[in-house]
Design a protein around this motif. Structure first.
Motif, PDB file in Angstrom:
ATOM      1  N   VAL A  62       0.865  -1.174   0.000  1.00  0.00           N
ATOM      2  CA  VAL A  62       0.000   0.000   0.000  1.00  0.00           C
ATOM      3  C   VAL A  62       0.899   1.219   0.000  1.00  0.00           C
ATOM      4  CG1 VAL A  62      -1.815   1.235   1.213  1.00  0.00           C
ATOM      5  CG2 VAL A  62      -1.740  -1.257   1.314  1.00  0.00           C
ATOM      6  N   ASP A  63       0.809   1.999  -1.049  1.00  0.00           N
ATOM      7  CA  ASP A  63       1.624   3.200  -1.135  1.00  0.00           C
ATOM      8  C   ASP A  63       0.731   4.390  -0.828  1.00  0.00           C
ATOM      9  OD1 ASP A  63       3.676   4.933  -1.562  1.00  0.00           O
ATOM     10  OD2 ASP A  63       3.624   4.785  -3.735  1.00  0.00           O
ATOM     11  N   SER A  64       0.351   5.128  -1.810  1.00  0.00           N
ATOM     12  CA  SER A  64      -0.596   6.219  -1.604  1.00  0.00           C
ATOM     13  C   SER A  64      -1.937   5.803  -2.204  1.00  0.00           C
ATOM     14  CB  SER A  64      -0.087   7.501  -2.256  1.00  0.00           C
ATOM     15  OG  SER A  64       0.066   7.299  -3.643  1.00  0.00           O
ATOM     16  N   ILE A  65      -2.992   6.416  -1.725  1.00  0.00           N
ATOM     17  CA  ILE A  65      -4.342   6.120  -2.211  1.00  0.00           C
ATOM     18  C   ILE A  65      -4.891   7.415  -2.792  1.00  0.00           C
ATOM     19  CG2 ILE A  65      -6.632   5.284  -1.599  1.00  0.00           C
ATOM     20  CD1 ILE A  65      -5.320   3.865   0.798  1.00  0.00           C
ATOM     21  N   ILE A  85      -1.678 -18.093  10.897  1.00  0.00           N
ATOM     22  CA  ILE A  85      -1.106 -16.781  11.178  1.00  0.00           C
ATOM     23  C   ILE A  85      -2.081 -15.753  10.630  1.00  0.00           C
ATOM     24  CG2 ILE A  85       0.782 -15.197  10.705  1.00  0.00           C
ATOM     25  CD1 ILE A  85       2.591 -17.584  10.346  1.00  0.00           C
ATOM     26  N   LEU A  86      -2.381 -14.719  11.412  1.00  0.00           N
ATOM     27  CA  LEU A  86      -3.279 -13.655  10.991  1.00  0.00           C
ATOM     28  C   LEU A  86      -2.502 -12.345  10.947  1.00  0.00           C
ATOM     29  CD1 LEU A  86      -6.136 -12.556  10.364  1.00  0.00           C
ATOM     30  CD2 LEU A  86      -6.447 -12.293  12.825  1.00  0.00           C
ATOM     31  N   PHE A  87      -2.415 -11.763   9.742  1.00  0.00           N
ATOM     32  CA  PHE A  87      -1.785 -10.455   9.558  1.00  0.00           C
ATOM     33  C   PHE A  87      -2.874  -9.409   9.492  1.00  0.00           C
ATOM     34  CE2 PHE A  87       1.316 -13.245   7.307  1.00  0.00           C
ATOM     35  CZ  PHE A  87       2.393 -13.028   8.146  1.00  0.00           C
ATOM     36  N   LYS A  88      -2.706  -8.300  10.213  1.00  0.00           N
ATOM     37  CA  LYS A  88      -3.640  -7.172  10.154  1.00  0.00           C
ATOM     38  C   LYS A  88      -2.845  -5.905   9.904  1.00  0.00           C
ATOM     39  CE  LYS A  88      -7.112  -8.798  13.433  1.00  0.00           C
ATOM     40  NZ  LYS A  88      -7.805  -8.490  14.688  1.00  0.00           N
ATOM     41  N   GLU A  89      -3.432  -5.028   9.115  1.00  0.00           N
ATOM     42  CA  GLU A  89      -2.808  -3.748   8.827  1.00  0.00           C
ATOM     43  C   GLU A  89      -3.897  -2.688   8.864  1.00  0.00           C
ATOM     44  OE1 GLU A  89      -0.229  -1.969   5.136  1.00  0.00           O
ATOM     45  OE2 GLU A  89      -0.072  -4.091   5.594  1.00  0.00           O
ATOM     46  N   LEU A  90      -3.709  -1.644   9.686  1.00  0.00           N
ATOM     47  CA  LEU A  90      -4.696  -0.577   9.825  1.00  0.00           C
ATOM     48  C   LEU A  90      -4.141   0.723   9.250  1.00  0.00           C
ATOM     49  CD1 LEU A  90      -5.850  -1.230  13.502  1.00  0.00           C
ATOM     50  CD2 LEU A  90      -6.958  -1.973  11.404  1.00  0.00           C
ATOM     51  N   HIS A  91      -4.918   1.358   8.381  1.00  0.00           N
ATOM     52  CA  HIS A  91      -4.552   2.628   7.766  1.00  0.00           C
ATOM     53  C   HIS A  91      -5.608   3.659   8.146  1.00  0.00           C
ATOM     54  CE1 HIS A  91      -1.553   0.797   5.029  1.00  0.00           C
ATOM     55  NE2 HIS A  91      -2.342  -0.245   5.152  1.00  0.00           N
ATOM     56  N   THR A  92      -5.218   4.728   8.824  1.00  0.00           N
ATOM     57  CA  THR A  92      -6.152   5.797   9.178  1.00  0.00           C
ATOM     58  C   THR A  92      -6.025   6.888   8.119  1.00  0.00           C
ATOM     59  OG1 THR A  92      -5.866   5.267  11.505  1.00  0.00           O
ATOM     60  CG2 THR A  92      -6.900   7.368  10.987  1.00  0.00           C
ATOM     61  N   PRO A 104      -8.582   1.088  -3.984  1.00  0.00           N
ATOM     62  CA  PRO A 104      -8.340   0.003  -4.943  1.00  0.00           C
ATOM     63  C   PRO A 104      -8.136  -1.348  -4.284  1.00  0.00           C
ATOM     64  CG  PRO A 104      -6.367   1.303  -4.660  1.00  0.00           C
ATOM     65  CD  PRO A 104      -7.449   1.995  -3.876  1.00  0.00           C
ATOM     66  N   ARG A 105      -8.080  -2.370  -5.137  1.00  0.00           N
ATOM     67  CA  ARG A 105      -7.787  -3.724  -4.673  1.00  0.00           C
ATOM     68  C   ARG A 105      -6.304  -3.809  -4.349  1.00  0.00           C
ATOM     69  NH1 ARG A 105     -10.781  -7.529  -8.987  1.00  0.00           N
ATOM     70  NH2 ARG A 105      -9.794  -9.061  -7.678  1.00  0.00           N
ATOM     71  N   TYR A 106      -5.987  -4.610  -3.330  1.00  0.00           N
ATOM     72  CA  TYR A 106      -4.600  -4.811  -2.958  1.00  0.00           C
ATOM     73  C   TYR A 106      -4.227  -6.266  -3.125  1.00  0.00           C
ATOM     74  CZ  TYR A 106      -4.673  -0.105  -1.312  1.00  0.00           C
ATOM     75  OH  TYR A 106      -4.783   1.256  -1.268  1.00  0.00           O
ATOM     76  N   VAL A 107      -2.945  -6.486  -3.414  1.00  0.00           N
ATOM     77  CA  VAL A 107      -2.433  -7.823  -3.722  1.00  0.00           C
ATOM     78  C   VAL A 107      -1.528  -8.289  -2.597  1.00  0.00           C
ATOM     79  CG1 VAL A 107      -1.046  -9.161  -5.347  1.00  0.00           C
ATOM     80  CG2 VAL A 107      -2.476  -7.305  -6.184  1.00  0.00           C
ATOM     81  N   ILE A 108      -1.666  -9.567  -2.238  1.00  0.00           N
ATOM     82  CA  ILE A 108      -0.720 -10.220  -1.343  1.00  0.00           C
ATOM     83  C   ILE A 108      -0.334 -11.537  -2.010  1.00  0.00           C
ATOM     84  CG2 ILE A 108      -2.502 -11.344   0.053  1.00  0.00           C
ATOM     85  CD1 ILE A 108      -0.644 -10.934   2.496  1.00  0.00           C
ATOM     86  N   THR A 109       0.947 -11.878  -1.956  1.00  0.00           N
ATOM     87  CA  THR A 109       1.442 -13.108  -2.573  1.00  0.00           C
ATOM     88  C   THR A 109       1.682 -14.141  -1.484  1.00  0.00           C
ATOM     89  OG1 THR A 109       2.503 -11.803  -4.292  1.00  0.00           O
ATOM     90  CG2 THR A 109       3.217 -14.087  -4.069  1.00  0.00           C
ATOM     91  N   ILE A 110       1.029 -15.303  -1.642  1.00  0.00           N
ATOM     92  CA  ILE A 110       1.164 -16.400  -0.687  1.00  0.00           C
ATOM     93  C   ILE A 110       1.489 -17.657  -1.483  1.00  0.00           C
ATOM     94  CG2 ILE A 110       0.014 -17.778   1.083  1.00  0.00           C
ATOM     95  CD1 ILE A 110      -1.830 -15.326   1.545  1.00  0.00           C
ATOM     96  N   ASN A 111       2.619 -18.288  -1.193  1.00  0.00           N
ATOM     97  CA  ASN A 111       3.077 -19.476  -1.931  1.00  0.00           C
ATOM     98  C   ASN A 111       3.070 -19.251  -3.435  1.00  0.00           C
ATOM     99  OD1 ASN A 111       3.733 -21.039   0.234  1.00  0.00           O
ATOM    100  ND2 ASN A 111       1.832 -22.199   0.246  1.00  0.00           N
ATOM    101  N   ASN A 112       3.590 -18.118  -3.866  1.00  0.00           N
ATOM    102  CA  ASN A 112       3.673 -17.739  -5.282  1.00  0.00           C
ATOM    103  C   ASN A 112       2.309 -17.607  -5.954  1.00  0.00           C
ATOM    104  OD1 ASN A 112       6.500 -17.594  -5.281  1.00  0.00           O
ATOM    105  ND2 ASN A 112       6.648 -19.801  -5.571  1.00  0.00           N
ATOM    106  N   ASN A 113       1.241 -17.506  -5.195  1.00  0.00           N
ATOM    107  CA  ASN A 113      -0.099 -17.230  -5.726  1.00  0.00           C
ATOM    108  C   ASN A 113      -0.505 -15.834  -5.290  1.00  0.00           C
ATOM    109  OD1 ASN A 113      -0.440 -19.809  -6.859  1.00  0.00           O
ATOM    110  ND2 ASN A 113      -1.105 -20.618  -4.887  1.00  0.00           N
ATOM    111  N   ARG A 114      -1.135 -15.095  -6.200  1.00  0.00           N
ATOM    112  CA  ARG A 114      -1.580 -13.737  -5.885  1.00  0.00           C
ATOM    113  C   ARG A 114      -3.031 -13.766  -5.425  1.00  0.00           C
ATOM    114  NH1 ARG A 114       0.151  -9.348 -10.067  1.00  0.00           N
ATOM    115  NH2 ARG A 114      -1.886  -8.752  -9.350  1.00  0.00           N
ATOM    116  N   TYR A 115      -3.299 -13.100  -4.309  1.00  0.00           N
ATOM    117  CA  TYR A 115      -4.653 -12.972  -3.784  1.00  0.00           C
ATOM    118  C   TYR A 115      -4.999 -11.488  -3.745  1.00  0.00           C
ATOM    119  CZ  TYR A 115      -4.147 -17.817  -2.349  1.00  0.00           C
ATOM    120  OH  TYR A 115      -3.955 -19.166  -2.348  1.00  0.00           O
ATOM    121  N   LEU A 116      -6.230 -11.153  -4.141  1.00  0.00           N
ATOM    122  CA  LEU A 116      -6.674  -9.760  -4.221  1.00  0.00           C
ATOM    123  C   LEU A 116      -7.780  -9.490  -3.214  1.00  0.00           C
ATOM    124  CD1 LEU A 116      -6.891  -9.446  -8.094  1.00  0.00           C
ATOM    125  CD2 LEU A 116      -5.178  -8.427  -6.635  1.00  0.00           C
ATOM    126  N   THR A 117      -7.746  -8.306  -2.622  1.00  0.00           N
ATOM    127  CA  THR A 117      -8.856  -7.865  -1.777  1.00  0.00           C
ATOM    128  C   THR A 117      -9.934  -7.271  -2.679  1.00  0.00           C
ATOM    129  OG1 THR A 117      -8.009  -5.627  -1.524  1.00  0.00           O
ATOM    130  CG2 THR A 117      -7.263  -7.271   0.079  1.00  0.00           C
TER     131      THR A 117
END
Length: 146
Positions: A62-65, A85-92, A104-117
């Motif tokens: 997450v860079d700028s929105i 494991i539960l990762f949480k990230e809060l942006h105010t 926008p949608r954000y991407v996280i890579t888990i086991n070389n697979n991309r998951y989108l919010t």
């Protein structure tokens, strides 16, 4: 005895399969505290990723929105349970642009697979004005004695 084994074996296989499937659950979620704000009001964007312990993962990038500004630095948290494991990230954030904006949608890579919010729409508006009240214009600068 052989018939008893035939009855127990499918149950054990089913139990083993459910444990294996449960261990492979990966959940990705994005949510906001409010979907309508007034200009300058804070809104909290929460990004979550829950995954099994034995996977390799990155972090949300997450860079700028666009149309939003950060009020506070992002807060990251990790919770480790027995299997996951539960990762949480809060942006105010806040916005000073009125209108309907999309986070926008954000991407996280888990086991070389991309998951989108999911993307999230937020309506930013002005406080309501009462037309029955008198209009107060901006006042001129008032000189003060030295």
């Amino acid at each position: 005895m052989f018939s008893t084994t035939l009855k127990i074996l499918p149950g054990l296989l089913l139990l083993l399969a459910t444990q294996m499937l449960q261990a492979q659950d990966i959940r990705i979620k994005a949510s906001v505290s409010r979907d309508r704000i007034l200009i300058g009001e804070p809104v909290v964007l929460k990004l979550e990723a829950e995954m099994p312990k034995n996977v390799e993962s990155g972090w949300f990038r997450v860079d700028s929105i666009e149309h939003f500004e950060y009020l506070l630095p992002p807060v990251k948290d990790t919770q480790i349970n027995a299997l996951t494991i539960l990762f949480k990230e809060l942006h105010t954030l806040t916005s000073f642009d009125s209108g309907s904006w999309t986070i926008p949608r954000y991407v996280i890579t888990i086991n070389n697979n991309r998951y989108l919010t999911d993307s999230i729409k937020i309506d930013v508006g002005y406080s309501p004005a009462d037309p029955s009240q008198p209009y107060h214009d901006i006042k001129d600068i008032v000189e003060v004695p030295e």
